[in-house]
Motif scaffolding. Structure first.
Motif, PDB file in Angstrom:
ATOM      1  N   PHE A  81      -0.384  -4.231  -5.303  1.00 55.34           N
ATOM      2  CA  PHE A  81      -0.205  -3.440  -6.524  1.00 55.34           C
ATOM      3  C   PHE A  81      -0.028  -4.350  -7.735  1.00 55.34           C
ATOM      4  CE2 PHE A  81       2.598  -1.344  -9.608  1.00 55.34           C
ATOM      5  CZ  PHE A  81       1.803  -0.255  -9.930  1.00 55.34           C
ATOM      6  N   LEU A  82       0.790  -5.382  -7.587  1.00 60.69           N
ATOM      7  CA  LEU A  82       0.992  -6.322  -8.686  1.00 60.69           C
ATOM      8  C   LEU A  82      -0.315  -7.024  -9.041  1.00 60.69           C
ATOM      9  CD1 LEU A  82       4.392  -7.932  -7.615  1.00 60.69           C
ATOM     10  CD2 LEU A  82       3.999  -6.072  -9.238  1.00 60.69           C
ATOM     11  N   ALA A  83      -1.077  -7.389  -8.019  1.00 59.81           N
ATOM     12  CA  ALA A  83      -2.365  -8.036  -8.265  1.00 59.81           C
ATOM     13  C   ALA A  83      -3.315  -7.077  -8.972  1.00 59.81           C
ATOM     14  CB  ALA A  83      -2.973  -8.509  -6.943  1.00 59.81           C
ATOM     15  N   GLY A  84      -3.269  -5.802  -8.587  1.00 59.46           N
ATOM     16  CA  GLY A  84      -4.126  -4.810  -9.227  1.00 59.46           C
ATOM     17  C   GLY A  84      -3.781  -4.598 -10.684  1.00 59.46           C
ATOM     18  N   MET A  85      -2.484  -4.555 -11.004  1.00 66.49           N
ATOM     19  CA  MET A  85      -2.072  -4.395 -12.395  1.00 66.49           C
ATOM     20  C   MET A  85      -2.503  -5.595 -13.236  1.00 66.49           C
ATOM     21  SD  MET A  85      -0.704  -1.439 -12.799  1.00 66.49           S
ATOM     22  CE  MET A  85       0.067  -1.645 -14.402  1.00 66.49           C
TER      23      MET A  85
END
Length: 267
Positions: A81-85
């Motif tokens: 999720f952090l990578a996606g953001m």
């Protein structure tokens, strides 16, 4: 981990510990502090259907008579999720898709897709329509639809505007939506007699309207739809609304069009 426990863990970290890693803090600042509340709301509304355990409940200690919530405090957002953001901030669609795939059926995957569509508008409405058709009741679907409609009007993609407008969820009627709809119908040659009548009554309200209504209002004037009675109706409404300066402007505008007797409300 049960969804409620995830929410409790996130709240515990945000409200008490505030010790998420550097990546999450940077993203929280970038998204104006909305990241974690959105994550919590998304997880709460779209809980996985296969959650198989009940969340811990608050207990009351007989000795202290104080609530002592039994929450899990070691939860952090998935790395994907952090990578996606981060990928959304960089406009990296391939990395966003990879993050969504890695999250699988995690509800945060739906949020990543929504956020990417919201922050990366294009002239192609197909991805937005596909998302709305798949998630018509998603908590942020109305926001995505509204913002995309605004973008389509700015880009003068009127056919795409009407196509998207027909897709769920249905948006609550407002001034902008009405004027944009009339403009799209006007440009596509589908403006109906009822729409013209509605636009006339909208023009006759006792206040100055926003610029997004200019296209339909200019058309009404060019086609002699703004009759003396409509001018009188709008002037009266302006006076009732306590807006005499606007009423005075309407008198001057109507007089320039050779409409007489409009100053009766000032006598």
């Amino acid at each position: 981990m049960p969804t409620l426990a995830i929410i409790q863990a996130a709240q515990q970290q945000v409200e008490i510990k505030m010790n998420l890693d550097r990546s999450l803090r940077n993203l929280s600042v970038q998204w104006k502090g909305l990241l974690l509340p959105i994550m919590v709301l998304t997880a709460m509304v779209f809980a996985p259907a296969h959650a198989d355990a009940e969340a811990p409940v608050s207990t009351i200690s007989p000795a202290t008579n104080h609530a002592s919530p039994n929450v899990i405090t070691d939860w952090t957002p998935p790395p994907a999720f952090l990578a996606g953001m981060a990928a959304i901030a960089q406009g990296d669609s391939a990395a966003v898709n990879a993050a969504i795939a890695a999250l699988k059926d995690n509800p945060l995957a739906t949020y990543l897709r929504f956020r990417f569509l919201l922050d990366s508008p294009t002239s192609d409405t197909a991805p937005v329509i596909a998302f709305l058709q798949k998630h018509p009741d998603y908590v942020f679907s109305a926001q995505l639809k509204s913002q995309t409609l605004n973008s389509l009007i700015r880009q003068q993609q009127f056919a795409d505007y009407q196509r998207l407008l027909s897709v769920a969820p249905e948006l609550k009627s407002n001034r902008r939506l009405s004027c944009q709809g009339w403009q799209a119908a006007l440009e596509l040659g589908t403006l109906t007699a009822q729409q013209v009548k509605d636009a006339e009554q909208f023009w006759a309200q006792g206040r100055n309207q926003q610029s997004y209504c200019d296209p339909i209002f200019k058309w009404l004037q060019a086609h002699d739809k703004l009759t003396p009675n409509l001018y009188r109706q709008r002037i009266k409404a302006s006076m009732i609304a306590g807006n005499p300066s606007f009423a005075s402007y309407l008198v001057r505008a109507g007089t320039s069009r050779k409409i007489s007797g409009l100053d009766a409300y000032f006598k």
